[in-house]
Scaffold this active site. Structure first.
Site, PDB file in Angstrom:
ATOM      1  N   LYS A  14       0.809  -1.218   0.000  1.00 12.67           N
ATOM      2  CA  LYS A  14       0.000   0.000   0.000  1.00 12.67           C
ATOM      3  C   LYS A  14       0.844   1.270   0.000  1.00 12.67           C
ATOM      4  CE  LYS A  14      -4.419  -1.633   1.558  1.00 12.67           C
ATOM      5  NZ  LYS A  14      -5.605  -1.441   2.386  1.00 12.67           N
ATOM      6  N   LYS A  67      -5.041  -9.553  -5.872  1.00 14.72           N
ATOM      7  CA  LYS A  67      -6.231  -9.680  -5.036  1.00 14.72           C
ATOM      8  C   LYS A  67      -7.331  -8.706  -5.478  1.00 14.72           C
ATOM      9  CE  LYS A  67      -6.657  -7.668  -0.810  1.00 14.72           C
ATOM     10  NZ  LYS A  67      -8.063  -7.290  -0.603  1.00 14.72           N
ATOM     11  N   LYS A 124     -11.013  -3.265  -2.638  1.00 13.64           N
ATOM     12  CA  LYS A 124     -11.809  -2.037  -2.675  1.00 13.64           C
ATOM     13  C   LYS A 124     -11.023  -0.926  -3.334  1.00 13.64           C
ATOM     14  CE  LYS A 124     -13.959  -2.585   1.833  1.00 13.64           C
ATOM     15  NZ  LYS A 124     -12.746  -2.856   2.653  1.00 13.64           N
TER      16      LYS A 124
HETATM   17  P1  ATP Z   1      -8.551  -2.314   0.775  1.00 21.99           P
HETATM   18  O1  ATP Z   1      -8.156  -2.528  -0.655  1.00 21.99           O
HETATM   19  O2  ATP Z   1      -9.004  -0.911   1.075  1.00 21.99           O
HETATM   20  O3  ATP Z   1      -7.556  -2.859   1.778  1.00 21.99           O
HETATM   21  P2  ATP Z   1     -10.019  -4.741   0.973  1.00 21.99           P
HETATM   22  O4  ATP Z   1     -10.794  -5.120  -0.216  1.00 21.99           O
HETATM   23  O5  ATP Z   1      -8.720  -5.435   1.186  1.00 21.99           O
HETATM   24  O6  ATP Z   1      -9.882  -3.177   0.976  1.00 21.99           O
HETATM   25  P3  ATP Z   1     -10.565  -4.872   3.808  1.00 21.99           P
HETATM   26  O7  ATP Z   1     -11.594  -4.041   4.481  1.00 21.99           O
HETATM   27  O8  ATP Z   1      -9.137  -4.492   3.939  1.00 21.99           O
HETATM   28  O9  ATP Z   1     -10.960  -4.980   2.256  1.00 21.99           O
HETATM   29  O10 ATP Z   1     -10.731  -6.381   4.284  1.00 21.99           O
HETATM   30  C1  ATP Z   1     -11.913  -6.857   4.950  1.00 21.99           C
HETATM   31  C2  ATP Z   1     -11.914  -8.376   4.979  1.00 21.99           C
HETATM   32  O11 ATP Z   1     -12.108  -8.882   3.654  1.00 21.99           O
HETATM   33  C3  ATP Z   1     -10.621  -9.003   5.488  1.00 21.99           C
HETATM   34  O12 ATP Z   1     -10.944 -10.143   6.267  1.00 21.99           O
HETATM   35  C4  ATP Z   1      -9.911  -9.425   4.223  1.00 21.99           C
HETATM   36  O13 ATP Z   1      -9.035 -10.514   4.445  1.00 21.99           O
HETATM   37  C5  ATP Z   1     -11.088  -9.834   3.355  1.00 21.99           C
HETATM   38  N1  ATP Z   1     -10.759  -9.702   1.939  1.00 21.99           N
HETATM   39  C6  ATP Z   1     -10.402  -8.556   1.298  1.00 21.99           C
HETATM   40  N2  ATP Z   1     -10.180  -8.799   0.000  1.00 21.99           N
HETATM   41  C7  ATP Z   1     -10.412 -10.134  -0.189  1.00 21.99           C
HETATM   42  C8  ATP Z   1     -10.338 -10.991  -1.320  1.00 21.99           C
HETATM   43  N3  ATP Z   1     -10.004 -10.512  -2.504  1.00 21.99           N
HETATM   44  N4  ATP Z   1     -10.644 -12.302  -1.141  1.00 21.99           N
HETATM   45  C9  ATP Z   1     -10.998 -12.785   0.055  1.00 21.99           C
HETATM   46  N5  ATP Z   1     -11.071 -12.032   1.174  1.00 21.99           N
HETATM   47  C10 ATP Z   1     -10.779 -10.717   1.055  1.00 21.99           C
HETATM   48 MG    MG Z   2      -7.440  -4.799   2.741  1.00 18.80          MG
END
Ligand code: ATP
Ligand code: MG
Length: 342
Positions: free
Chosen positions: A118, A201, A204
């Site tokens: 990040k 991955k 968001k």
């Molecule tokens: P950001 O990109 O802002 O970090 P994010 O998509 O990673 O957002 P988070 O809020 O950081 O979302 O993560 C919330 C939960 O969702 C965590 O338990 C994380 O492990 C899970 N998670 C996030 N992305 C994935 C993915 N692509 N597949 C499975 N689990 C995910």
């Molecule tokens: Mg995340």
């Protein structure tokens, strides 16, 4: 040192950073719902203090927090059974995080891949909060003496750090106060990948909206994103070995399996030999069937924001009832004098 027995308790969180997506649903939310039940107390949090480690527009942050709360409930979290709240309203998270900032070591933080990903090439310009993120995450978990933490695979390293912090705190002060938490990383979709790049991955924060299926996408958007998802020219294999070196194919199969509550083997036994042209519409249909009831329920809940705010306020009150005494005991262990107590 005497063994303390910790009551099983589940904690997990999601950042209200907008764009709640299929990876969050399959890797986190759906699993949170599965863990809800009479045998374990479940505590689920919209981690707004984590979200602001990167810039968030204040109005959007407030909207995303409420929308995420609606997402939790629409996915099946019962705010009576689980404790559902936003992190900033329970100040003990940030207070314990400070103690943990003094327990964790710089070297531990510098090794975190999320920090490296990040912050990118410009670490000097990243926020101090982004660097300290895992220590706040350890506090989120340990302020409830949580024993089980369901997360996606990307959070494994942060959970290992949480264990290291608990162990070092317990050793430094000669106590057995914080539990050594169990990560719960299970299911066919612990790491949902980007629809544009099967080696990245789904996130968001990915600038491409085509990379993810948002929980608020309508049926047309879902179908279009799946139709345009990156694939290879080969037919689908009938066995797992055949997915070797085919990350995009593997991703779509994993998504199908997780949505259908089937094993990857089962799915491949059914769809092996099909071309993507035939498989993608099947996946789109399944995704729409599973996701559209959730997105319409989210929209319905968002019509009554006062009710969402009441749910969050009530959740914060219940969370504080657990967190406050644990922080007080932590301060006692560390040796902080309180004139308010005898
Ligand atoms: P950001 O990109 O802002 O970090 P994010 O998509 O990673 O957002 P988070 O809020 O950081 O979302 O993560 C919330 C939960 O969702 C965590 O338990 C994380 O492990 C899970 N998670 C996030 N992305 C994935 C993915 N692509 N597949 C499975 N689990 C995910
Ligand atoms: Mg995340």
């Amino acid at each position: 040192m005497t063994e303390t027995k910790f009551t099983p308790r589940v904690f997990s969180g999601i950042q209200p950073s907008g764009n709640l997506h299929l990876g969050n649903y399959l890797g986190a939310l759906k699993r949170f719902v599965d863990m809800q039940g009479p045998e374990m107390e479940t505590v689920y949090c919209m981690v707004d203090l984590h979200a602001i480690t990167v810039w968030q527009d204040p109005k959007e942050l407030a909207h995303s927090t409420r929308e995420l709360c609606a997402g939790f409930i629409a996915a099946g979290i019962d705010p009576e059974q689980s404790i559902l709240f936003n992190q900033s309203q329970v100040p003990e998270h940030a207070q314990l995080a400070w103690i943990f900032n003094c327990v964790a070591r710089m070297g531990w933080m510098q090794r975190m891949t999320q920090w490296k990903d990040k912050a990118g090439k410009n670490q000097q310009n990243a926020s101090l909060g982004l660097f300290a993120y895992p220590s706040l995450m350890a506090a989120d978990i340990l302020i409830y003496h949580a024993t089980h933490v369901p997360v996606g695979e990307d959070q494994k390293q942060h959970l290992e750090l949480t264990r290291d912090i608990a162990i070092k705190f317990n050793n430094d002060f000669g106590v057995n106060f914080f539990p050594v938490t169990e990560p719960v990383i299970e299911g066919a979709a612990t790491r949902v990948m980007s629809l544009r790049d099967g080696t990245k991955k789904m996130s968001k924060s990915d600038p491409s909206d085509m990379s993810r299926i948002n929980m608020t996408d309508d049926a047309d958007a879902i179908a279009q994103k799946i139709r345009k998802a990156k694939t290879d020219p080969d037919a689908l294999p009938s066995e797992i070995d055949g997915l070797e070196g085919r990350p995009d194919a593997r991703n779509l199969i994993n998504i199908y399996a997780a949505l259908a509550d089937q094993s990857v083997e089962q799915v491949l036994a059914d769809v092996g030999g099909k071309q993507f042209g035939e498989f993608k519409p099947m996946l789109a249909e399944l995704a729409v069937a599973k996701l559209s009831p959730i997105s319409s329920e989210m929209a319905r809940l968002m019509n009554d924001q006062a009710e969402i705010d009441r749910i969050l306020a009530r959740g914060a009150e219940r969370a504080r009832a657990i967190a406050e005494p644990i922080l007080r005991q932590t301060y006692d262990i560390v040796g902080m004098v309180s004139s308010a107590r005898g």
